[in-house]
Design a protein around this motif. Structure first.
Motif, PDB file in Angstrom:
ATOM      1  N   LEU A  32       0.835  -1.202   0.000  1.00 46.51           N
ATOM      2  CA  LEU A  32       0.000   0.000   0.000  1.00 46.51           C
ATOM      3  C   LEU A  32       0.866   1.247   0.000  1.00 46.51           C
ATOM      4  O   LEU A  32       0.627   2.190  -0.773  1.00 46.51           O
ATOM      5  CB  LEU A  32      -0.846   0.042   1.273  1.00 46.51           C
ATOM      6  N   ALA A  33       1.857   1.243   0.873  1.00 48.77           N
ATOM      7  CA  ALA A  33       2.723   2.414   0.994  1.00 48.77           C
ATOM      8  C   ALA A  33       3.459   2.672  -0.321  1.00 48.77           C
ATOM      9  O   ALA A  33       3.598   3.823  -0.744  1.00 48.77           O
ATOM     10  CB  ALA A  33       3.715   2.204   2.139  1.00 48.77           C
ATOM     11  N   ILE A  34       3.875   1.604  -0.979  1.00 47.68           N
ATOM     12  CA  ILE A  34       4.577   1.760  -2.268  1.00 47.68           C
ATOM     13  C   ILE A  34       3.656   2.413  -3.291  1.00 47.68           C
ATOM     14  O   ILE A  34       4.022   3.354  -3.995  1.00 47.68           O
ATOM     15  CB  ILE A  34       5.088   0.381  -2.763  1.00 47.68           C
ATOM     16  N   LYS A  35       2.410   1.922  -3.328  1.00 49.36           N
ATOM     17  CA  LYS A  35       1.446   2.471  -4.295  1.00 49.36           C
ATOM     18  C   LYS A  35       1.173   3.947  -4.013  1.00 49.36           C
ATOM     19  O   LYS A  35       1.119   4.770  -4.929  1.00 49.36           O
ATOM     20  CB  LYS A  35       0.132   1.689  -4.216  1.00 49.36           C
ATOM     21  N   VAL A  36       1.001   4.245  -2.735  1.00 53.12           N
ATOM     22  CA  VAL A  36       0.658   5.615  -2.374  1.00 53.12           C
ATOM     23  C   VAL A  36       1.840   6.558  -2.638  1.00 53.12           C
ATOM     24  O   VAL A  36       1.669   7.681  -3.103  1.00 53.12           O
ATOM     25  CB  VAL A  36       0.225   5.689  -0.896  1.00 53.12           C
ATOM     26  N   LYS A  37       3.011   6.061  -2.355  1.00 54.07           N
ATOM     27  CA  LYS A  37       4.211   6.867  -2.588  1.00 54.07           C
ATOM     28  C   LYS A  37       4.268   7.281  -4.062  1.00 54.07           C
ATOM     29  O   LYS A  37       4.528   8.438  -4.397  1.00 54.07           O
ATOM     30  CB  LYS A  37       5.437   6.028  -2.222  1.00 54.07           C
ATOM     31  N   ASP A  38       3.967   6.317  -4.908  1.00 51.04           N
ATOM     32  CA  ASP A  38       3.977   6.584  -6.340  1.00 51.04           C
ATOM     33  C   ASP A  38       2.946   7.668  -6.692  1.00 51.04           C
ATOM     34  O   ASP A  38       3.223   8.585  -7.464  1.00 51.04           O
ATOM     35  CB  ASP A  38       3.670   5.274  -7.072  1.00 51.04           C
TER      36      ASP A  38
END
Ligand code: FAD
Ligand code: FES
Ligand code: FES
Lengths: 278, 157, 778
Positions: free
Chosen positions: C561-567
């Protein structure tokens, strides 16, 4: 199924007694730890006896008087109670239930009905306590511990006012509660007291409960009297004790084990007596 | 036949209609003190612990009627979010609130101890908490938390 | 190996548990803490017989009683065959259960449920239900159950819905065998062979909050179930199955839960309240009493475990052969999977190429087994660790050195991983993080292991003997290739995030752990993450709280989730600031473009994305399916006294050194370790079901089923040995279960060390220990 429909708050003993006389399906309630959870049979009226001023602990020269509605915690914390039997009564209090229970359980409630798991009835026996009682005719009388036990506890309608414990500080005292965990219901409770003069046992008290109905073990007491502490035949005394106790059923643990336990714990008490007398 | 029970709960005077055979636990929960938990109803788990006239007792083995004119403290009465009781704070800080079901009772037992014995030994803490079962934490941390709260309550920290 | 890819801003910090203060203030957060108007109360009538057929069941008198609203029995309730085990679909447990049966199979089996205006009404009504039973011969001994003339599930329709062995006509609830290498060759090569049969006992989870469910019908006429469950999504699915209503008509809400440990992975109270609520259109509550919790909820499967292993003089283990008979009681809840875990969670621990595992689960007329923290590993570790000690003794090697030599090392694999899965074939894996050597060494130091002979000599008397014990334990983290977990997050205008997870915090602290894992990925503080768990209407799917999977599996979903949001944050900032995306980075809750000195704080991004610039919702859904199940490891040491006259075992000091990968929240790790090991100690020393000869549990109360309190506690020391698990979220593995399995074998080893007497049948109560000592001396 009848239910409790009345809860009364007498403010003195005679009110409490007449409330009882009015309604025969009455039960006195002190700590309530036994009664609240539904062990009330046909009780219609509960009479609260905790507001009668029966919770004083009085220091006397020979006797210490503990009011019947004194909680076990108050007994445990009392410097006066500590003096009884070189602290043995305090120790027995410590081994009753757990802290919040001891805050509620009263001396009277613990000895009135001789519950087999209760911690103090054996103490009455080895300390030669005297129980002061009042009956519905407002007659006050005293019974000795042995009599109280033989009577099977308190009579319906009577109120325990107080218990007088002789200090018996010249005696040796031991108390043991053996159970699975510290706050568990006891497997075996044993109290032992002996008077020793010049190395010789001159008097003795031995009481047990749960393993059998609370009782003194007089054959062992008798066998002890006159013996030299240093020359006790521990094995013989152990067997005498085992053969003097009619072990009752306890689904948790076998008779065979408890019989051995009885012997070991008593042996250790005698050994402690030997150490202390030296 | 019901009766009116006068009690002071968390400092507030209350008149509560009760039945003479009702348990204090049930009455307190009905009155909204949900921090008083029901884990066994037989006096053995300690989750229903409250302070009755400043003594920790198990409210499931007391009748409500027994509390007449007494003061009762429940977990709701000892701290707020902005100003938690030092024991509440210590339990949070030590990370010893897991499922939380035992916690109100634990904290009140601890309060009973520290109010009377501001500087207890570890053994005294163990003894004070011996009526409160906890299946989650293994107790050690909770004992530590009570010991940590003591100096705060003494005003030393 | 401990390459740290995390910053450690949030992860590895003991941030306060999210719900701790609220719980410590006694906020009304549990199932029963919400008041419902017109609440209906339920009481259950249970079978007093272990095995009987209901010949006659008359509820008419009960129904006439004022206040009674309904009575459910096998005559008028759903007869859908199902399993109460809250597992993934298709469930690997047999469909052998109905809400109510005409045939009752244990003391505590459901006969009738009464719904009434008050509990008192319901209790009174129970007494008016007339039941006539035809009493059948029961079977209690699980070693005698297989192929016995007495058949428990003889209705003929129970079945698995996956293709596995099942033979109810022989009381045979599951069977597994697996063999790798060449067993015969292995034993031929051995210089010494040790063979032991051990038996573990019934035990209960004892969550302080008993099972409780409240069901009501909402304003859309949907069924809402507020319930103390570890598995809200499985509960919803199984409710739809039993009630035969569409899944979309059901909402399951999990409030705070007062502990579970596996027993709330079972769908028990939910279908009862749901049935009544659906019928009566009123809110309905059913809460177990403590007694019901003991007799009618779930237990640890008792097992007989036979284990044989061979060793060379140099310490090489040449062969291991394990045979298990598991007692699942009257119903096959987790019958197959607990069985397979007895092998799969123990046999890979030590180097050995020649291994056989044969397991059978049998039905008996006793209480029902189920998931319980440790899940088979607890049972088999008893056999495994006793035999390991005996092997070491046999070749004259110190048990610690023997384990140091033989335990699985990083980069290695075990053929068992592939051979044994969750009742089916498993997944091959290498273990990439093993801190067990360090655990053994640090634990040894903490307990003064190498000086133990001196300590023993100094402290032993004629009647009290000092002893030391050591064991090693492993578990897994999630069920590979089967279990999925998901999270959903959205950004708020102040730069904080909502994190919605189906993962079920039952007191473990998973809300906090997941917030930390997510926060670490975005350089947030844990307090910037607002967690909601779990509600089948609002949170994404998660298999639930079991199999040591929440931190590892749901945690990885939160990393995703964090990876997606960071993007998304980079995309958005690049667009607004008009800078190249690949030059951006996150620092102090802002997206920064260092070259230009431009930046957007999270709060700016949050506000602008809602109201002014290129409006969009920043947020994501992500999930994870695990590919492996990396084992956490632990070494347990105990120092004890054994009173050889009373049989009393006193634990003086207990050390647990644990490798759980990265400890996401060290204080919560310690809480999991000590909670589990004290539970294990109680199980080993004082917890037991005492049955009478009719199969009735005699001690269904905390008064007589004994759990330690503070006063019985030994000194406990927990040592965390951090490692890094490459497949886990920020290097984390599980920790919840593994430590419950140590005490039972470690105390057997310590008793042996103290007295020379080998006890293989816990609990080590004074009477049993004394008997073992006396039998030994005969
Ligand atoms: C979970 C649990 C564990 C326990 N564990 C232990 C233990 O380990 N050891 C132990 O010793 N006890 C233990 N107890 C306490 C148990 O023995 C009794 O509940 C207790 O002693 C009763 O005391 P009470 O003051 O609460 O009496 P109540 O419940 O108020 O009364 C008990 C009985 O005594 C009568 N009574 C009380 N006071 C008087 C009086 N002054 N005159 C005449 N009659 C009177 C009452 O009428 C009633 O019949 C435990 C209790 C519980 C609930
Ligand atoms: S609910 Fe009162 S002690 Fe358990
Ligand atoms: S925190 Fe769960 S019982 Fe104590």
């Amino acid at each position: 199924m009848k239910n409790v429909t009345e809860y009364k708050y007498p403010s003195n003993v005679s009110q409490a007694l007449s409330l009882f006389s009015e309604q025969k399906h009455s039960t006195y309630i002190a700590g309530g730890t036994h009664l609240a959870s539904g062990n009330r049979n046909n009780t219609i009226r509960l009479i609260d006896i905790t507001r009668l001023g029966l919770n004083e602990i009085k220091d006397g020269d020979e006797n210490i008087e503990v009011g019947a509605t004194t909680t076990i915690t108050d007994m445990y914390n009392s410097p006066i109670v500590k003096k009884v039997g070189k602290g043995v009564l305090k120790k027995a209090c410590r081994l009753i239930g757990d802290t919040p229970l001891r805050n509620a359980i009263t001396l009277g409630g613990n000895i009135a009905r001789l519950y087999t798991w209760a911690g103090l009835p054996v103490m009455l026996l080895t300390l030669d306590a005297e129980i002061e009682i009042i009956n519905p005719l407002e007659k006050t009388y005293s019974v000795e511990a042995v009599e109280h036990i033989t009577n099977g506890g308190i009579r319906d309608g009577d109120i325990i006012l107080n218990v007088k414990f002789p200090q018996k500080n010249s005696w040796f005292h031991a108390y043991e509660k053996f159970a699975l965990t510290t706050v568990d219901y006891t497997w075996l409770t044993m109290a032992f007291a002996a008077e020793v003069k010049e190395g010789q046992i001159t008097d003795a008290r031995l009481a047990v409960s749960r393993i059998t109905k609370v009782t003194r073990i007089t054959p062992v007491e008798k066998a002890l009297i006159g013996q030299l502490v240093s020359q006790l035949d521990l094995e013989k005394l152990k067997s005498l004790l085992k053969s003097s106790v009619d072990i009752v059923q306890d689904y948790r643990v076998s008779k065979e084990y408890r019989s051995q336990l009885l012997g070991v714990i008593f042996k250790r008490m005698l050994q402690k007596l030997q150490e202390e007398t030296q | 036949m019901s009766q009116i029970l006068h009690v002071i709960i968390n400092g507030t005077s209350k008149e509560i209609p009760i039945e003479p055979d009702e348990l204090l636990l049930d009455v307190l929960r009905r009155e909204g003190y949900k921090g008083v938990k029901r884990g066994c109803k037989e006096g053995t788990c300690g989750t229903c612990t409250i302070l009755l006239n400043d003594k920790a007792v198990k409210s499931c083995i007391l009748l409500a009627a027994q509390a007449k004119n007494c003061s009762i403290i429940t977990i709701e009465g000892i701290g707020t979010r902005d100003n938690p009781h030092p024991i509440q704070q210590a339990f949070v800080d030590e990370g010893v609130v897991q499922c939380g079901f035992c916690i109100p009772g634990m904290i009140l037992s601890a309060k009973n101890l520290l109010d009377n014995n501001p500087n207890p030994t570890k053994d005294e803490v163990k003894m004070a908490l011996d009526g409160n079962l906890c299946r989650c934490t293994g107790y050690s941390g909770q004992i530590k938390a009570v010991l940590a709260a003591a100096p705060v309550m003494r005003g030393e920290k | 190996m401990t390459e740290k890819i995390y910053e450690g801003r949030v992860v590895t910090k003991s941030v306060p548990k999210k719900d701790a203060l609220s719980l410590a203030m006694g906020k009304p957060m549990y199932t029963d803490d919400k008041d419902f108007q017109n609440l209906v109360h339920v009481k259950m009538l249970y079978s007093p017989h272990a095995h009987a057929i209901i010949q006659d069941l008359d509820t008419s008198e009960a129904e006439k009683l004022p206040g009674v609203l309904g009575v459910l029995t096998y005559k008028n309730s759903s007869q859908v065959l199902h399993t109460s085990a809250g597992q993934g679909f298709p469930e690997p447990s047999p469909y052998d259960t109905r809400l109510f049966n005409k045939k009752v199979k244990y003391v505590g089996d459901r006969v009738a449920a009464v719904a009434a205006e008050t509990l008192k009404n319901a209790e009174a009504a129970l007494k008016l239900i007339q039941v006539k039973y035809e009493i059948l011969e029961p079977i209690f001994d699980h070693d005698q159950a297989l192929g016995n003339d007495i058949v428990i599930h003889d209705e003929g329709d129970s079945k698995y819905i996956i293709p596995v062995f099942y033979d109810p006509k022989k009381n045979h609830a599951s069977h597994i065998d697996a063999e790798v290498g060449d067993l015969e060759k292995g034993f031929t090569e051995a210089d010494f062979i040790i063979e032991k049969t051990v038996r573990n006992h019934y035990g209960q989870h004892c969550p302080l909050e008993p099972h409780i469910s409240i069901a009501y019908i909402d304003n859309y006429d949907r069924l809402v179930v507020r319930t103390a469950t570890q598995v809200p999504f499985h509960a919803r699915r199984i409710l739809a199955q039993i009630l035969e209503i569409p899944l979309s008509q059901i909402r399951v809400i999990k409030p705070r839960i007062g502990g579970g440990f596996g027993t709330k992975q079972e769908i028990l109270t939910e279908p009862i309240v749901a049935s009544f609520a659906w019928l009566l259109k009123r809110p309905v509550k059913f809460e177990f009493t403590r007694k019901e919790e003991f007799i009618s909820a779930r237990t640890r499967h008792p097992m007989t475990t036979w284990f044989k292993a061979g060793v060379k003089k140099d310490g090489t283990i040449t062969a291991m052969d394990m045979k298990v008979t598991s007692n699942t009681g009257a119903f096959g809840s987790h019958a197959l999977t607990v069985l397979s875990n007895t092998g799969s969670k123990t046999l890979p621990l030590y180097h050995c190429q020649n291994i056989r595992f044969v397991g059978d689960t049998v039905y008996t007329n006793l209480p029902v087994g189920g998931a319980y923290r440790g899940y088979g590993g607890t049972q088999a570790s008893l056999a495994m660790e006793i035999v390991m000690d005996d092997l070491a003794t046999e070749i004259g090697m110190d048990p610690a050195n023997f384990r140091l030599m033989n335990h699985i090392k990083a980069g290695e694999s075990s053929p068992i991983f592939k051979a044994l899965g969750e009742g089916i074939e498993g997944v091959a894996q290498t273990v990439d993080s093993v801190g067990l050597t360090e655990c053994i060494n640090q634990g040894a130091e903490a307990i003064d292991w190498w000086n133990r002979e001196k300590i023993k000599e100094k402290n032993s008397t004629d009647t009290v003997k000092r002893g030391f014990g050591l064991v090693c334990i492993m578990q897994g983290s999630s069920i590979p290739d089967i279990d999925m977990a998901a999270g959903y997050c959205k950004m708020n205008e102040d730069g904080t995030f909502n994190l919605l997870v189906g993962a079920t915090d039952i007191g473990t602290g998973s809300d906090t752990i997941l917030a930390q894992i997510f926060a670490e990925g975005l350089s947030l503080d844990a307090s910037d993450v607002i967690v909601l768990s779990s509600d089948t209407d609002t949170t994404p799917f998660d298999k639930g709280a079991y199999a040591s999977s929440t931190t590892y599996l749901t945690g990885q979903a939160c990393v995703n989730l964090a990876i997606k949001v960071k993007d998304q944050l980079f995309d958005y900032t690049a667009m607004v600031l008009n800078v190249p995306k690949d030059e951006l980075k996150i620092e102090a809750k802002a997206v920064i473009h260092q070259k230009s000195g431009k930046q957007m704080t999270f709060a700016e991004i949050g506000t602008k994305s809602y109201y002014s610039d290129y409006q969009t919702q920043i947020g994501a859904v992500a999930s994870e399916l695990s590919k492996k199940s990396p084992p956490p490891f632990t070494a347990h040491y105990a120092e004890i006294d054994v009173d050889i006259e009373t049989g009393r075992v006193t634990v003086l000091k207990y050390v647990a050194a644990v490798d759980c990968g990265t400890p996401i929240n060290p204080k919560l790790v310690v809480g999991q370790v000590e909670g589990a090991l004290v539970n294990g100690l109680c199980y080993a020393l004082s917890e037991q079901y005492i049955f009478n000869d009719k199969g009735k549990m005699m001690n269904p109360s905390f008064g007589n089923y004994k759990i330690m309190t503070t006063i019985d506690l030994p000194e406990i020391e927990t040592i965390i040995v951090p490692t890094f698990e490459p497949s886990g979220p920020w290097g984390a593995k599980s920790i919840a279960e593994v430590n419950i399995s140590g005490p039972m074998p470690v105390l057997s080893n310590a008793i042996f060390d103290a007295t020379g007497v080998r006890i293989t049948e816990p609990p080590y109560t004074p009477d049993r220990v004394l008997k073992a000592i006396q039998n030994h001396n005969k």
